[in-house]
Scaffold this motif. Structure first.
Motif, PDB file in Angstrom:
ATOM      1  N   PHE A 112       8.158  11.108  14.832  1.00 34.43           N
ATOM      2  CA  PHE A 112       8.334  10.849  16.257  1.00 34.43           C
ATOM      3  C   PHE A 112       7.822   9.454  16.573  1.00 34.43           C
ATOM      4  CE2 PHE A 112       6.800  11.515  20.748  1.00 34.43           C
ATOM      5  CZ  PHE A 112       8.059  11.671  21.317  1.00 34.43           C
ATOM      6  N   ASP A 113       8.712   8.558  16.960  1.00 34.23           N
ATOM      7  CA  ASP A 113       8.372   7.165  17.253  1.00 34.23           C
ATOM      8  C   ASP A 113       9.001   6.790  18.598  1.00 34.23           C
ATOM      9  OD1 ASP A 113       8.045   4.399  17.380  1.00 34.23           O
ATOM     10  OD2 ASP A 113       8.591   4.067  15.280  1.00 34.23           O
ATOM     11  N   PRO A 114       8.301   7.126  19.699  1.00 29.31           N
ATOM     12  CA  PRO A 114       8.868   6.905  21.025  1.00 29.31           C
ATOM     13  C   PRO A 114       9.301   5.460  21.276  1.00 29.31           C
ATOM     14  CG  PRO A 114       6.861   8.198  21.186  1.00 29.31           C
ATOM     15  CD  PRO A 114       6.973   7.739  19.771  1.00 29.31           C
ATOM     16  N   ALA A 115       8.521   4.495  20.839  1.00 38.68           N
ATOM     17  CA  ALA A 115       8.866   3.086  21.083  1.00 38.68           C
ATOM     18  C   ALA A 115      10.191   2.741  20.400  1.00 38.68           C
ATOM     19  CB  ALA A 115       7.746   2.173  20.588  1.00 38.68           C
ATOM     20  N   LYS A 116      10.349   3.148  19.162  1.00 34.57           N
ATOM     21  CA  LYS A 116      11.591   2.865  18.435  1.00 34.57           C
ATOM     22  C   LYS A 116      12.756   3.644  19.035  1.00 34.57           C
ATOM     23  CE  LYS A 116      13.697   2.669  13.875  1.00 34.57           C
ATOM     24  NZ  LYS A 116      13.582   3.027  12.459  1.00 34.57           N
ATOM     25  N   MET A 117      12.497   4.872  19.484  1.00 40.72           N
ATOM     26  CA  MET A 117      13.555   5.687  20.089  1.00 40.72           C
ATOM     27  C   MET A 117      14.053   5.039  21.378  1.00 40.72           C
ATOM     28  SD  MET A 117      11.867   9.412  19.282  1.00 40.72           S
ATOM     29  CE  MET A 117      13.200  10.474  19.846  1.00 40.72           C
ATOM     30  N   ILE A 118      13.138   4.547  22.196  1.00 38.99           N
ATOM     31  CA  ILE A 118      13.521   3.879  23.443  1.00 38.99           C
ATOM     32  C   ILE A 118      14.239   2.571  23.144  1.00 38.99           C
ATOM     33  CG2 ILE A 118      12.613   2.678  25.482  1.00 38.99           C
ATOM     34  CD1 ILE A 118      10.533   4.978  25.655  1.00 38.99           C
ATOM     35  N   GLU A 119      13.679   1.796  22.218  1.00 40.54           N
ATOM     36  CA  GLU A 119      14.298   0.517  21.840  1.00 40.54           C
ATOM     37  C   GLU A 119      15.708   0.725  21.297  1.00 40.54           C
ATOM     38  OE1 GLU A 119      13.753  -2.479  18.145  1.00 40.54           O
ATOM     39  OE2 GLU A 119      11.909  -2.046  19.260  1.00 40.54           O
ATOM     40  N   SER A 120      15.910   1.794  20.552  1.00 41.14           N
ATOM     41  CA  SER A 120      17.218   2.083  19.958  1.00 41.14           C
ATOM     42  C   SER A 120      18.182   2.736  20.944  1.00 41.14           C
ATOM     43  CB  SER A 120      17.049   3.013  18.749  1.00 41.14           C
ATOM     44  OG  SER A 120      16.246   2.417  17.764  1.00 41.14           O
ATOM     45  N   GLY A 121      17.661   3.195  22.085  1.00 38.59           N
ATOM     46  CA  GLY A 121      18.519   3.834  23.078  1.00 38.59           C
ATOM     47  C   GLY A 121      18.863   5.269  22.743  1.00 38.59           C
ATOM     48  N   VAL A 122      17.946   5.971  22.087  1.00 39.44           N
ATOM     49  CA  VAL A 122      18.181   7.367  21.727  1.00 39.44           C
ATOM     50  C   VAL A 122      18.288   8.201  23.001  1.00 39.44           C
ATOM     51  CG1 VAL A 122      17.186   9.399  20.579  1.00 39.44           C
ATOM     52  CG2 VAL A 122      17.054   7.155  19.479  1.00 39.44           C
ATOM     53  N   TYR A 123      19.421   8.883  23.145  1.00 41.71           N
ATOM     54  CA  TYR A 123      19.672   9.729  24.318  1.00 41.71           C
ATOM     55  C   TYR A 123      18.672  10.870  24.352  1.00 41.71           C
ATOM     56  CZ  TYR A 123      22.120  12.634  27.692  1.00 41.71           C
ATOM     57  OH  TYR A 123      22.421  13.382  28.795  1.00 41.71           O
ATOM     58  N   PRO A 124      18.149  11.216  25.502  1.00 42.41           N
ATOM     59  CA  PRO A 124      18.419  10.742  26.858  1.00 42.41           C
ATOM     60  C   PRO A 124      17.470   9.647  27.329  1.00 42.41           C
ATOM     61  CG  PRO A 124      17.164  12.769  27.015  1.00 42.41           C
ATOM     62  CD  PRO A 124      17.368  12.476  25.546  1.00 42.41           C
ATOM     63  N   ASN A 125      16.871   8.948  26.385  1.00 43.96           N
ATOM     64  CA  ASN A 125      15.996   7.809  26.679  1.00 43.96           C
ATOM     65  C   ASN A 125      14.844   8.178  27.610  1.00 43.96           C
ATOM     66  OD1 ASN A 125      15.288   5.256  26.004  1.00 43.96           O
ATOM     67  ND2 ASN A 125      16.749   4.233  27.350  1.00 43.96           N
ATOM     68  N   ILE A 126      14.193   9.283  27.302  1.00 43.71           N
ATOM     69  CA  ILE A 126      13.041   9.761  28.085  1.00 43.71           C
ATOM     70  C   ILE A 126      11.758   9.735  27.259  1.00 43.71           C
ATOM     71  CG2 ILE A 126      14.392  11.281  29.568  1.00 43.71           C
ATOM     72  CD1 ILE A 126      13.276  13.599  27.623  1.00 43.71           C
ATOM     73  N   TRP A 127      11.816   9.161  26.101  1.00 44.30           N
ATOM     74  CA  TRP A 127      10.745   9.296  25.121  1.00 44.30           C
ATOM     75  C   TRP A 127       9.529   8.492  25.542  1.00 44.30           C
ATOM     76  CZ3 TRP A 127      12.890  13.215  23.329  1.00 44.30           C
ATOM     77  CH2 TRP A 127      14.261  13.256  23.146  1.00 44.30           C
ATOM     78  N   ASP A 128       8.394   9.145  25.485  1.00 44.92           N
ATOM     79  CA  ASP A 128       7.127   8.468  25.728  1.00 44.92           C
ATOM     80  C   ASP A 128       6.088   9.089  24.799  1.00 44.92           C
ATOM     81  OD1 ASP A 128       6.150  10.867  26.922  1.00 44.92           O
ATOM     82  OD2 ASP A 128       6.896  10.231  28.869  1.00 44.92           O
ATOM     83  N   GLU A 129       4.886   8.647  24.913  1.00 40.59           N
ATOM     84  CA  GLU A 129       3.830   9.085  24.000  1.00 40.59           C
ATOM     85  C   GLU A 129       3.245  10.457  24.334  1.00 40.59           C
ATOM     86  OE1 GLU A 129       2.878   7.405  21.296  1.00 40.59           O
ATOM     87  OE2 GLU A 129       4.074   5.617  21.681  1.00 40.59           O
ATOM     88  N   SER A 130       3.704  11.088  25.401  1.00 40.81           N
ATOM     89  CA  SER A 130       3.066  12.322  25.849  1.00 40.81           C
ATOM     90  C   SER A 130       3.347  13.497  24.920  1.00 40.81           C
ATOM     91  CB  SER A 130       3.530  12.673  27.266  1.00 40.81           C
ATOM     92  OG  SER A 130       4.846  13.177  27.239  1.00 40.81           O
ATOM     93  N   ASP A 131       2.408  14.415  24.902  1.00 37.59           N
ATOM     94  CA  ASP A 131       2.592  15.641  24.133  1.00 37.59           C
ATOM     95  C   ASP A 131       3.756  16.458  24.674  1.00 37.59           C
ATOM     96  OD1 ASP A 131       0.657  15.257  22.208  1.00 37.59           O
ATOM     97  OD2 ASP A 131      -0.902  16.327  23.328  1.00 37.59           O
ATOM     98  N   GLU A 132       3.964  16.376  25.986  1.00 41.51           N
ATOM     99  CA  GLU A 132       5.047  17.136  26.612  1.00 41.51           C
ATOM    100  C   GLU A 132       6.415  16.717  26.052  1.00 41.51           C
ATOM    101  OE1 GLU A 132       6.899  17.274  31.013  1.00 41.51           O
ATOM    102  OE2 GLU A 132       4.747  17.676  30.902  1.00 41.51           O
ATOM    103  N   THR A 133       6.633  15.430  25.906  1.00 44.54           N
ATOM    104  CA  THR A 133       7.900  14.922  25.363  1.00 44.54           C
ATOM    105  C   THR A 133       8.065  15.350  23.913  1.00 44.54           C
ATOM    106  OG1 THR A 133       7.773  13.039  26.848  1.00 44.54           O
ATOM    107  CG2 THR A 133       9.305  12.862  25.017  1.00 44.54           C
TER     108      THR A 133
END
Length: 163
Positions: A112-133
């Motif tokens: 799980f790499d939220p920064a890379k997921m957001i940078e890559s535009g992984v749908y639905p682009n909601i990724w953050d560092e939280s445990d909930e995500t």
């Protein structure tokens, strides 16, 4: 408009019928109201692809991409919301199940790499560092594991699509 991932466990005979006449699949998906073999994984489909391959759907070249997007299409011309349905045969289900059944929650956490997921535009682009995500994504990955496990046990195929 949300893009929802779906997995449908089917017998080999049902798969062959859908390959012969894709309208049968469409009727099942959109007209049968209580199909316990049809499960949605909400918007996690590309996040799961990322966890399995380390890449977005459009860039992934890992064999585990087939868990959700095999490239084997029921009908090229059929659109079930966001393109045609993919499928894996019962034999492929067993092979993929053998691979994904080994993946633990700890493995997912490492992938799980939220920064890379957001940078890559992984749908639905909601990724953050939280445990909930992370829990949202890991929970639906567990659903995928269960579907594959059940299909492997019952010698079933799996059809996947985005609606």
């Amino acid at each position: 408009m949300s893009m929802i991932g779906n997995l449908l466990r089917v017998t080999n005979a049902e798969l062959n019928a859908y390959l012969e006449d894709s309208s049968l699949l469409e009727n099942r998906i959109y007209h049968e109201t209580d199909d316990s073999n049809l499960v949605d994984i909400d918007k996690t489909w590309e996040g799961i692809v990322f966890l399995l391959t380390g890449q977005r759907l459009t860039d992934a070249d890992n064999p585990l991409l087939a868990v959700l997007f095999s490239g084997q299409l029921i009908d090229n011309d059929q659109d079930l919301g966001y393109g045609p349905a993919h499928y894996v045969t019962p034999e492929q289900v067993v092979q993929l199940n053998n691979e994904i059944s080994k993946i633990t929650k700890a493995d997912l956490r490492q992938r799980f790499d939220p920064a890379k997921m957001i940078e890559s535009g992984v749908y639905p682009n909601i990724w953050d560092e939280s445990d909930e995500t992370f829990e949202y994504l890991a929970g639906y990955f567990r659903v995928v594991q269960k579907i594959y496990s059940e299909a492997a046990r019952k010698n079933e195929a799996i059809v996947t699509f985005i609606s």
